[in-house]
Design an enzyme around this catalytic site. Structure first.
Site, mmCIF file in Angstrom:
data_model
loop_
_atom_site.group_PDB
_atom_site.id
_atom_site.type_symbol
_atom_site.label_atom_id
_atom_site.label_comp_id
_atom_site.label_asym_id
_atom_site.label_seq_id
_atom_site.Cartn_x
_atom_site.Cartn_y
_atom_site.Cartn_z
ATOM 1 C CB SER A 36 39.425 -104.476 1.040
ATOM 2 O OG SER A 36 39.191 -103.179 0.511
ATOM 3 C CE1 TYR A 75 43.249 -102.454 3.939
ATOM 4 C CE2 TYR A 75 42.392 -101.648 1.839
ATOM 5 C CZ TYR A 75 42.178 -102.230 3.081
ATOM 6 O OH TYR A 75 40.908 -102.582 3.459
#
Length: 307
Positions: A159, A185
């Site tokens: 990501s 994350y």
């Protein structure tokens, strides 16, 4: 640095566009998180091209329903389902033990985003455990099957969130620093990219390529822990003005790396918008951050993950 890899495809391309004309007959693929969001569209494209596809999922009922839908939509009866709980080492080991024969395509697609703090029974922070350690154990466990395929591809769905944080080796599990969901994350997504960098190096002699990617901003079940306000705040903080994509567009870069002859032999790279990414410019939310492709960090992470 070798020349950046480019293709005719763009941010607007879909998985179907990328796989159009590609024949995957005789190839076997695994897609983790194949029962929702990007996983469904990745599996759909691979099945459409003729691959045997196994959906590796937490929820077998949902997986069976998706498999049935994909068989009906593609006419490919070789869509199967296997149980996989990435945060549970025993589940990963059981999945690996049940796999038989070569594996040509492994798409490490499943993930969790910005979840509240929780830890596995072994003490690992849950996002790192799910997004990285589970996929690491899966890929390394399946290494003999990948090597047997003679030309296998491993795809790590990372990501642009990797820009938020590198791997903080001194405190991966937030035992000495305040827990921050987006930093956790980001750390896990940097780990996904570093895995691809090191797998490319270690597995080159086995004919295995490994690449990572950012799929773009897509509304899926991945954001179940994140409110609309939090998502927009994160986008604003990152100066992101990019429009949301459809899941079909979001799966395009994964499918490119998994199936397209345009990237045959390409390995150890990070892609976005169906092309290899440029270096990240600080203050922006595109490109690849230096910490995510650092070979020393990649080697260190591999050793830690193996232990």
């Amino acid at each position: 640095m070798p020349d950046r890899v480019t293709t005719p495809f763009t941010a607007a391309s879909t998985a179907a566009d990328v796989v159009d004309g590609v024949d995957l007959t005789g190839r076997r693929a695994i897609v983790t998180g194949g029962a929702s969001g990007l996983g469904i569209e990745t599996a759909r494209a691979l099945a459409t091209a003729g691959a045997e596809v196994t959906l590796a999922v937490r929820d077998l009922v949902a997986g069976a329903r998706v498999a049935e839908d994909l068989v009906a939509a593609t006419g490919n009866k070789q869509v199967f389902v296997g149980h996989l709980e990435l945060a549970d080492p025993a589940s990963v080991a059981a999945f690996v033990a049940e796999w038989d024969g070569p594996l040509h395509i492994l798409v490490n697609n499943a993930g969790v985003m910005a979840a509240p703090l929780s830890r596995t029974p072994d003490g690992w922070e849950s996002q790192f455990a799910t997004n990285h350690l589970g996929h690491f154990a899966l890929a390394t466990g399946l290494h003999p099957a990948l090597a047997a395929a003679q030309g296998a591809r491993v795809v790590a769905v990372a990501s642009s969130g990797h820009i938020f944080s590198g791997v903080v080796f001194d405190d991966i599990n937030f035992e000495r620093r305040a827990y921050e969901p987006w930093s956790a994350y980001g750390q896990s997504k940097s780990a996904n990219v570093l895995f691809a960098v090191e797998a490319a190096r270690r597995w080159a002699d086995d004919g295995i390529t490994a690449n990572a990617l950012h799929p773009g901003g897509i509304r899926t079940n991945l954001q179940r822990h994140v409110s609309e306000a939090d998502l927009e705040a994160a986008r604003k903080a990152a100066n992101s003005t990019i429009a949301w994509r459809t899941p079909e567009q979001g799966a395009a870069t994964s499918v490119l790396l998994a199936a397209s002859p345009l990237v045959a032999g390409v390995t150890g790279r990070y892609f976005e918008d169906c092309n290899e990414a440029a270096p990240n410019v600080p203050g922006t939310f595109t490109g690849v951050a230096p910490h995510a492709i650092d070979p020393e960090a990649a080697s260190r992470l591999w050793e830690l993950s193996s232990r």
